[in-house]
Design a protein around this motif. Structure first.
Motif, short mmCIF file in Angstrom:
data_model
loop_
_atom_site.label_atom_id
_atom_site.label_comp_id
_atom_site.label_asym_id
_atom_site.label_seq_id
_atom_site.Cartn_x
_atom_site.Cartn_y
_atom_site.Cartn_z
N LEU A 60 -12.18 -1.58 2.83
CA LEU A 60 -11.10 -1.40 3.89
C LEU A 60 -10.35 -0.46 3.79
CD1 LEU A 60 -11.05 -5.21 4.20
CD2 LEU A 60 -12.44 -3.65 5.03
N LYS A 61 -10.33 0.13 2.23
CA LYS A 61 -9.39 1.20 2.19
C LYS A 61 -7.35 0.77 3.11
CE LYS A 61 -11.44 5.39 2.36
NZ LYS A 61 -11.57 6.64 2.53
N GLN A 62 -7.49 -0.38 2.66
CA GLN A 62 -6.39 -0.84 3.76
C GLN A 62 -5.40 -1.34 2.24
OE1 GLN A 62 -8.00 -4.91 5.43
NE2 GLN A 62 -6.04 -4.64 6.55
N PHE A 63 -4.23 -1.68 2.95
CA PHE A 63 -2.86 -1.92 1.89
C PHE A 63 -2.00 -3.16 2.62
CE2 PHE A 63 -3.05 2.58 1.38
CZ PHE A 63 -3.24 2.92 -0.33
N TYR A 64 -1.75 -3.73 1.32
CA TYR A 64 -1.15 -4.78 1.71
C TYR A 64 0.02 -4.60 1.14
CZ TYR A 64 1.04 -9.68 2.35
OH TYR A 64 2.16 -10.66 2.82
N GLY A 65 1.17 -4.61 1.99
CA GLY A 65 2.76 -4.29 1.43
C GLY A 65 4.13 -3.92 1.90
N ILE A 66 4.62 -3.49 2.14
CA ILE A 66 6.08 -2.73 3.27
C ILE A 66 6.55 -2.21 3.74
CG2 ILE A 66 8.75 -3.28 3.38
CD1 ILE A 66 8.32 -4.94 0.62
N VAL A 67 6.43 -2.03 4.90
CA VAL A 67 6.58 -0.45 5.77
C VAL A 67 8.48 -0.55 6.20
CG1 VAL A 67 6.04 0.45 7.97
CG2 VAL A 67 4.29 -0.80 6.50
N SER A 68 9.12 0.27 5.77
CA SER A 68 9.90 0.59 6.23
C SER A 68 9.52 1.15 7.32
CB SER A 68 10.65 0.57 5.08
OG SER A 68 12.14 0.91 5.36
N SER A 69 10.88 1.28 8.74
CA SER A 69 10.87 2.17 10.07
C SER A 69 12.49 2.62 10.33
CB SER A 69 10.28 1.55 10.96
OG SER A 69 10.34 0.68 11.42
N PRO A 70 13.03 2.88 11.38
CA PRO A 70 13.88 2.60 12.31
C PRO A 70 13.97 1.13 13.33
CG PRO A 70 12.65 4.89 12.22
CD PRO A 70 11.47 4.25 11.98
N PHE A 71 12.66 1.18 13.54
CA PHE A 71 12.46 -0.46 13.80
C PHE A 71 12.97 -1.15 13.04
CE2 PHE A 71 10.05 2.75 15.82
CZ PHE A 71 10.32 3.11 17.50
N VAL A 72 12.52 -1.35 12.08
CA VAL A 72 12.62 -2.98 11.15
C VAL A 72 12.90 -2.32 9.90
CG1 VAL A 72 11.69 -4.48 9.96
CG2 VAL A 72 11.07 -4.18 12.12
N PRO A 73 14.49 -1.43 9.46
CA PRO A 73 14.66 -0.95 8.56
C PRO A 73 14.96 -1.22 6.96
CG PRO A 73 16.54 -1.58 10.00
CD PRO A 73 15.51 -1.28 10.49
N GLN A 74 14.73 -3.36 7.25
CA GLN A 74 14.98 -3.65 5.94
C GLN A 74 13.11 -3.67 5.38
OE1 GLN A 74 15.96 -4.69 8.50
NE2 GLN A 74 14.55 -7.04 9.72
N GLY A 75 12.43 -3.21 5.94
CA GLY A 75 11.20 -3.39 6.12
C GLY A 75 10.51 -5.21 5.96
N GLU A 76 9.00 -4.91 6.35
CA GLU A 76 8.09 -6.03 6.60
C GLU A 76 7.41 -5.63 6.10
OE1 GLU A 76 7.00 -7.92 10.85
OE2 GLU A 76 7.52 -5.62 11.00
N TRP A 77 6.92 -7.35 5.84
CA TRP A 77 5.60 -7.27 4.78
C TRP A 77 4.05 -7.32 6.01
CZ3 TRP A 77 4.07 -7.17 -1.01
CH2 TRP A 77 6.18 -7.44 -0.81
N GLY A 78 3.31 -6.90 5.61
CA GLY A 78 2.34 -6.67 6.37
C GLY A 78 0.96 -5.84 5.85
N TYR A 79 0.28 -5.34 6.93
CA TYR A 79 -1.51 -4.94 5.90
C TYR A 79 -0.96 -2.94 7.46
CZ TYR A 79 -3.72 -9.21 4.05
OH TYR A 79 -4.05 -9.94 3.53
N PHE A 80 -0.89 -2.60 6.49
CA PHE A 80 -1.97 -1.12 6.50
C PHE A 80 -3.19 -0.37 6.60
CE2 PHE A 80 1.49 -1.14 3.37
CZ PHE A 80 1.07 0.01 3.25
#
Length: 123
Positions: A60-80
Motif C-alpha cells: 500500500l506504500k503506507q506508513f503508521y507513525g507520528i506526524v508533527s506539524s505547526p497545527f499539531v506540534p506535539q505530533g499525532e499518531w496515524g497513517y500516511f
C-alpha cells in the motif's frame, strides 16, 4: 531523491517479523509500538512538517507513525501514504525530503526530535 529504498523496506520487514514472533496476536502488536524503531523520517525544508514511520506496508506504500506539524506540534499518531507526501510541492518546487542522516529512532528519540524542532515543551 528516493523517499524509500530497498534497505529501509528490509528494515521494516525484519522488525515486523521479529515482533510478530514475540507478539503472535495482531491486537497485541499495538502494544509493541514503543518497541518499534522509526526507520524513515521525512520533512519539508520550507515548513515545520515531519513524518516518522514506525511501520510500513510495502504493497500500500503506507506508513503508521507520528506526524508533527505547526497545527499539531506535539505530533499525532496515524497513517500516511508515501505517494501522498511525495506529491507535495512547496515554494520554488521544493519537495518533501528523507532525512539521509537519521539513524533508526526509538519512540523516545522521536519525541526528543519533535521537541527540538518545534520547541514544544509539554510532553
Amino acid at each position: 531523491m528516493l523517499l524509500m529504498t530497498k534497505t529501509i523496506e528490509k528494515r521494516f520487514e525484519k522488525q515486523d517479523l521479529k515482533l510478530r514472533k514475540k507478539y503472535n496476536d495482531d491486537c497485541t502488536l499495538i502494544d509493541a509500538l514503543r518497541e518499534r524503531k522509526c526507520f524513515a523520517k521525512y520533512f519539508t525544508p520550507w515548513a515545520n512538517w515531519r513524518w516518522y514511520g514506525f511501520e510500513y506496508n510495502k504493497e500500500l506504500k503506507q506508513f503508521y507513525g507520528i506526524v508533527s506539524s505547526p497545527f499539531v506540534p506535539q505530533g499525532e499518531w496515524g497513517y500516511f501514504n508515501l505517494n501522498d507526501i511525495s506529491d507535495i510541492v512547496g515554494p520554488l518546487g521544493m519537495k518533501v525530503e528523507r532525512d539521509l542522516y537519521s539513524s533508526p529512532l526509538s519512540y523516545e528519540d522521536v519525541m526528543k526530535d519533535i521537541k527540538r524542532y518545534t520547541q514544544w515543551k509539554n510532553y
